[in-house]
Design a protein around this motif. Structure first.
Motif, PDB file in Angstrom:
ATOM      1  N   LYS A  34      -0.789  12.762   0.457  1.00 33.93           N
ATOM      2  CA  LYS A  34      -0.916  13.681   1.663  1.00 33.93           C
ATOM      3  C   LYS A  34       0.468  14.479   2.308  1.00 33.93           C
ATOM      4  CE  LYS A  34      -6.271  13.389   1.042  1.00 33.93           C
ATOM      5  NZ  LYS A  34      -7.035  13.012   1.468  1.00 33.93           N
TER       6      LYS A  34
ATOM      7  N   LEU B 152       2.312   2.559   2.471  1.00 34.96           N
ATOM      8  CA  LEU B 152       1.867   3.634   3.495  1.00 34.96           C
ATOM      9  C   LEU B 152       3.560   3.534   4.423  1.00 34.96           C
ATOM     10  CD1 LEU B 152      -1.190   1.953   5.090  1.00 34.96           C
ATOM     11  CD2 LEU B 152      -0.847   4.643   4.632  1.00 34.96           C
TER      12      LEU B 152
ATOM     13  N   GLU C 178       0.484  -1.391   0.044  1.00 30.76           N
ATOM     14  CA  GLU C 178       0.265  -0.402  -0.083  1.00 30.76           C
ATOM     15  C   GLU C 178       0.622   1.222   0.213  1.00 30.76           C
ATOM     16  OE1 GLU C 178      -2.616  -0.863   2.839  1.00 30.76           O
ATOM     17  OE2 GLU C 178      -2.833  -2.883   3.195  1.00 30.76           O
TER      18      GLU C 178
ATOM     19  N   SER D  36       2.038  10.694  -4.650  1.00 32.40           N
ATOM     20  CA  SER D  36       1.453   9.793  -4.117  1.00 32.40           C
ATOM     21  C   SER D  36       3.490   9.135  -4.782  1.00 32.40           C
ATOM     22  CB  SER D  36       0.934   8.267  -4.116  1.00 32.40           C
ATOM     23  OG  SER D  36       1.352   7.971  -5.479  1.00 32.40           O
TER      24      SER D  36
ATOM     25  N   ASP E 266       1.606   6.684   0.121  1.00 35.55           N
ATOM     26  CA  ASP E 266       0.010   5.835  -0.188  1.00 35.55           C
ATOM     27  C   ASP E 266      -0.716   7.141  -1.334  1.00 35.55           C
ATOM     28  OD1 ASP E 266      -0.502   7.273   1.915  1.00 35.55           O
ATOM     29  OD2 ASP E 266      -2.401   6.257   2.670  1.00 35.55           O
ATOM     30  N   ASP E 267      -1.268   8.361  -0.670  1.00 35.44           N
ATOM     31  CA  ASP E 267      -1.824   9.122  -0.536  1.00 35.44           C
ATOM     32  C   ASP E 267      -1.413  10.632  -1.670  1.00 35.44           C
ATOM     33  OD1 ASP E 267      -1.687  10.109   1.439  1.00 35.44           O
ATOM     34  OD2 ASP E 267      -3.645   9.930   1.885  1.00 35.44           O
TER      35      ASP E 267
ATOM     36  N   HIS F  97       3.147  11.511   3.794  1.00 31.42           N
ATOM     37  CA  HIS F  97       2.793   9.868   3.211  1.00 31.42           C
ATOM     38  C   HIS F  97       2.697   9.940   1.231  1.00 31.42           C
ATOM     39  CE1 HIS F  97       0.296   9.755   7.196  1.00 31.42           C
ATOM     40  NE2 HIS F  97       1.605  10.886   7.018  1.00 31.42           N
TER      41      HIS F  97
ATOM     42  N   PRO G  61      -4.234  17.056   0.827  1.00 30.85           N
ATOM     43  CA  PRO G  61      -3.688  17.204  -0.677  1.00 30.85           C
ATOM     44  C   PRO G  61      -2.614  17.714  -0.432  1.00 30.85           C
ATOM     45  CG  PRO G  61      -5.826  17.903  -1.085  1.00 30.85           C
ATOM     46  CD  PRO G  61      -5.690  18.127  -0.148  1.00 30.85           C
TER      47      PRO G  61
END
Lengths: 602, 243
Positions: A233, A202, A200, A249, A230-231, A228, A245
């Motif tokens: 953000k 993470l 993922e 990624s 994964d996203d 991070h 945001p």
């Protein structure tokens, strides 16, 4: 550029104490001049700090060559050489007596990460000084005693791998660096390369305070901030654990950089060398670099400045410094420094008073003549030109100049005669200076005898020496040669009896320091060209000329340091003090920004 | 937080003078700073003498140093025509690559012409108008700022000599500013920093001094409150007395 700079540190690991000897100094210069052939194996890809040595070391020391004393100079990433962190101009001076001959600035710069070189951290003339305050430690590796259970710190302390389990998706495992970011850094920067992102991705890169729970990713808790994978953000803007945001990624093979800006209390990230913008503002607290993970087989490696960064952090800092200069420093009102005269006249006065103070009379005269051609800029200009006139005809200035010239010509008898005539108190009250002058005379005597030239002869010494050299080659058994030989002996004998006289006069039996200072001069005999030997040191004359000039000024009730020098002194102390609180001044490095001949390009 | 933990043991007062005296800037560095000033300000003779007297190894070519000062002085004296000629002699590309500077110089020249016209018998302004038409007007459309500046300047023709508008534009500080722009551009074209280090140092001293005052005024910050000693140039009455 960064390559040679990092490698250059390889020439540095030696104790400060040993630096006092010219020999060591020379070898360090050699190492810096020839960075590729250094014997030290330090290079990219190899760990800069052996982990086992760090366990017991509180300072950021690079212990190599078996030298592990505390005085080993710390290694600081190059980019910090631009900031207040490395500026030691205003740090306590060493007690070392020979401190009047500072080492070349270049040498003093070795051993710090290039990026830190233009901040307050730098200016360290750390050459001779065991007495220097140690650097505040920098983050250099992950702290295996300050981590969540499920991550392991590997090998050299830079790699972190997820190796356990987490109970649920709210749990993670984070590790903090060994030291917090010092406020004086200006900007601290580190990079994390993702070896494996897991399923993922993470992974959170960021920083947090010491108290923050390590079973959470950076940014999930208050006093913790992170970017991070994964996203993409940024977590921590509101302290509520919510991400916003920010950037793309990231995944295996990506290098994420994190910059903590102490000057304006913000932080930014980079991805593969691309700047992603400001992520956080109004940062407070004592911040530790941190990385957190959640799943097997997540695995990263950090670079705290021992290797080349992917992102051009040096350029980033130059940009910040330029901004500081243009937006703040340039706009500062100088009324607090010079309430009476305008800036132009003020600077001109600083220069002319410096020239007068140091006894550069010809320069002062030329400058005054040229400045008189300038159209007058304001009524105040007249004031400082009046002063220049006064200084130009200052009998004191020309007396000091004649003494200086005598020193620079190596005519020490004349120096002592003039000084005693014009300023009878000076040598009487400065026995150390008097002793140094006499030792200098001894060196001049010996060097002159080696040149097979009588001490008293003046003028075309070079011609004479070379013609005698030819004679020596052509007919070593001629009468000329024999005469010369005895001349040399006579001069050497004169030097020896002078030395004995000195030893008696300055009590060398009871003062080993005096004794060795006198004996040092005889080392000159070993050199085929004594005038170019380190013992003779042409600039030794200059150092004595400067110190004698200062001593005379002090005896006249004047300040020993010219106004220009005091401006530097004051600025250095101010930057040193104010940078202790972080803020914009932590980006200033007085030595680097204003004094070093190799300047920052801003 | 850092400051409170790291500075817990700080004394309430600090001996600034001692700290200041302990700083040892190297002579070579100070000499280089002075040399930098002499070069940027165009004191060629002084720079040459200084290199000899202070025994400085300098790689600087001295050509053009004095020329820059002559250009600066010509601009400040209002002799723009010679200034432009000298600039083109020293660096033929400079005005082409810096249209803003070129326009400012031409405008200064126009102001001088207007002054001359106003002063002449009958106050014939034709030469000024001719000059504006020939040299300034063609450049104006390229840049809104140029156009405004030109309009503003042409209005001067209608004013009486010694009108406040004319004297504002004729202020020595305007010429000084443009002279500095020219000097900076010439230095930068030679890859030299345009700002003398001393100037930067003074500004920095002032800025950091202000920062310290702010910190000391902040009751939340626990640090020494001893005021920093003022800077003293040290060449007023005292210096003259002792000489």
């Amino acid at each position: 550029m960064a390559t040679s700079a990092v490698r250059r540190t390889a020439g540095f690991p030696m104790s400060y104490a040993s630096v006092a000897s010219g020999q060591v100094r020379q070898s360090r210069l050699d190492a810096s001049q020839n960075p590729t052939t250094g014997s030290n194996p330090l290079s990219y890809g190899q760990p800069l700090y052996p982990a086992q040595l760090f366990a017991s070391s509180t300072t950021l020391g690079l212990h190599q060559d078996g030298l592990s004393d505390q005085s080993t100079p710390p290694v600081v990433p190059n980019y910090l050489s631009q900031t207040a962190f490395t500026d030691h101009l205003a740090q306590p001076k060493p007690s070392h007596e020979e401190s009047y001959t500072p080492l070349p600035t270049e040498v003093a710069k070795l051993g710090k990460p290039m990026y830190l070189r233009n901040t307050v951290v730098d200016t360290a003339d750390q050459s001779t000084h065991s007495a220097r305050r140690p650097f505040q430690p920098l983050p250099t590796k992950w702290n295996e005693n300050d981590k969540g259970q499920a991550v392991e710190v590997l090998a050299d302390g830079l790699e972190v791998k997820f190796q356990g389990t987490t109970k649920n998706e709210n749990e993670a495992s984070t590790v903090r660096a060994d030291h917090p970011v010092p406020v004086k850094c200006g900007i601290f920067y580190f990079e994390v390369t993702v070896f494996s992102r897991g399923k993922e991705g993470l992974i959170g890169v960021g920083f947090c305070e010491k108290t923050v729970d390590l079973t959470r990713l950076p940014g999930w808790e208050a006093k913790s901030w992170g970017y991070h994978g994964d996203d993409g953000k940024a977590f921590g803007r509101n302290g509520n654990g919510q991400g916003e945001p920010y950037g793309p990624s990231f995944a295996s093979g990506d290098t994420i950089g994190c910059g903590i800006n102490m000057a304006d209390h913000t932080a930014f990230f980079t991805k593969n060398g691309v700047f992603l913008g400001t992520a956080f503002r109004d940062l407070k607290g004592t911040l530790y670099p941190a990385v957190g993970m959640q799943k097997d087989p997540e695995h990263i490696r950090a670079n705290f400045g021992s290797d080349r960064f992917v992102y051009d952090i040096q350029n980033h800092i130059w940009g910040e410094k330029r901004k500081l200069y243009e937006e703040k420093i340039c706009k500062a009102s100088i009324a607090s420094i010079t309430p009476k005269v305008d800036e132009h006249s003020f600077i001109h006065s600083l220069v002319t008073s410096y020239l007068a103070h140091e006894g550069y009379v010809d320069t002062l005269r030329a400058l005054t003549n040229e400045a008189e051609e300038d159209p007058s800029k304001s009524s105040q200009t007249a004031l400082h030109f009046g002063n220049v006139e006064a200084l130009k005809t200052d009998v004191d200035v020309s007396r000091r100049q004649s003494i200086r010239n005598a020193v620079l010509n190596g005519n020490i008898d004349e120096v002592i005669r003039l000084t005693d005539e014009y300023y009878p108190e000076v040598l009487k009250n400065n026995s150390k200076l008097h002793f140094r002058l006499r030792c200098r005379k001894l060196k001049e005597m010996i060097a002159a005898s080696m040149a097979t030239e009588s001490v008293s002869s003046n003028g075309k010494s070079a011609d004479k020496a070379s013609s005698e050299y030819e004679m020596e080659v052509d007919g070593p058994h001629s009468n000329d040669w024999d005469n010369m030989d005895s001349d040399e002996n006579r001069e050497l004998n004169a030097a020896i009896s002078y030395a004995n006289q000195l030893k008696k006069e300055f009590n060398a039996n009871d003062s080993p320091a005096n004794n060795s200072a006198i004996n040092e001069a005889f080392g000159l005999i070993a050199f085929p060209d004594p005038k170019n030997s380190p013992i003779f040191a042409q600039d030794g004359r200059k150092a004595i000329a400067d110190d004698l000039n200062s001593a005379i000024l002090v005896s006249q009730g004047r300040h020993s340091v010219a106004a220009l020098g005091r401006l530097v002194q004051q600025t250095a102390v101010l930057v040193e003090e104010v940078s202790n609180y972080g803020g914009p001044t932590s980006l200033i490095n007085v030595q680097r920004d204003f004094l070093s001949s190799r300047k920052n390009p801003y | 937080m850092t400051s409170s933990t790291a500075r817990k043991s700080l004394p309430a007062s600090v001996d600034w003078e001692k700290k200041i005296d302990d700083v040892a800037p190297s002579k070579l560095d100070l000499n280089n700073m002075v040399m930098n000033y002499l070069i940027t300000e165009g004191y060629e003779e002084a720079a040459i003498k200084f290199a000899q007297e202070a025994n400085l190894a300098t790689s600087v070519k001295y050509n053009g140093i004095g020329e820059r000062r002559k250009i600066r002085n010509a601009i400040q004296a209002g002799d723009i025509k010679s200034a432009i000629k000298m600039i083109n002699g020293l660096n033929p590309q400079l005005l082409d690559t810096n249209p803003g500077i070129h326009f400012s110089l031409l405008r200064l020249q126009l102001i001088e012409l207007i002054k001359e016209c106003n002063a002449s018998a009958g106050g014939d302004v034709t030469p000024a108008i001719d000059f504006a038409t020939k040299h300034l007007a063609p450049r104006a459309p390229a840049n809104k700022g140029f156009l405004n500046a030109l309009e503003e300047t042409m209005l001067l023709i209608m004013h009486q000599p010694n009108s406040p508008q004319l004297s504002a534009m004729n202020d020595p500080s305007v010429r000084q500013e443009i002279a500095k722009m020219v000097n900076d551009a010439l230095l930068e074209a030679d890859n030299m920093t345009s700002e003398a280090d001393i100037r930067k140092l003074i500004r920095t001293r002032a800025f950091v001094g202000e920062e310290l005052v702010k910190i000391q005024a902040n009751v939340k910050i626990n640090g020494p409150k001893t005021p920093f000693p003022p800077f003293d140039l040290g060449i007023d009455e005292d210096e003259q007395m002792s000489s």
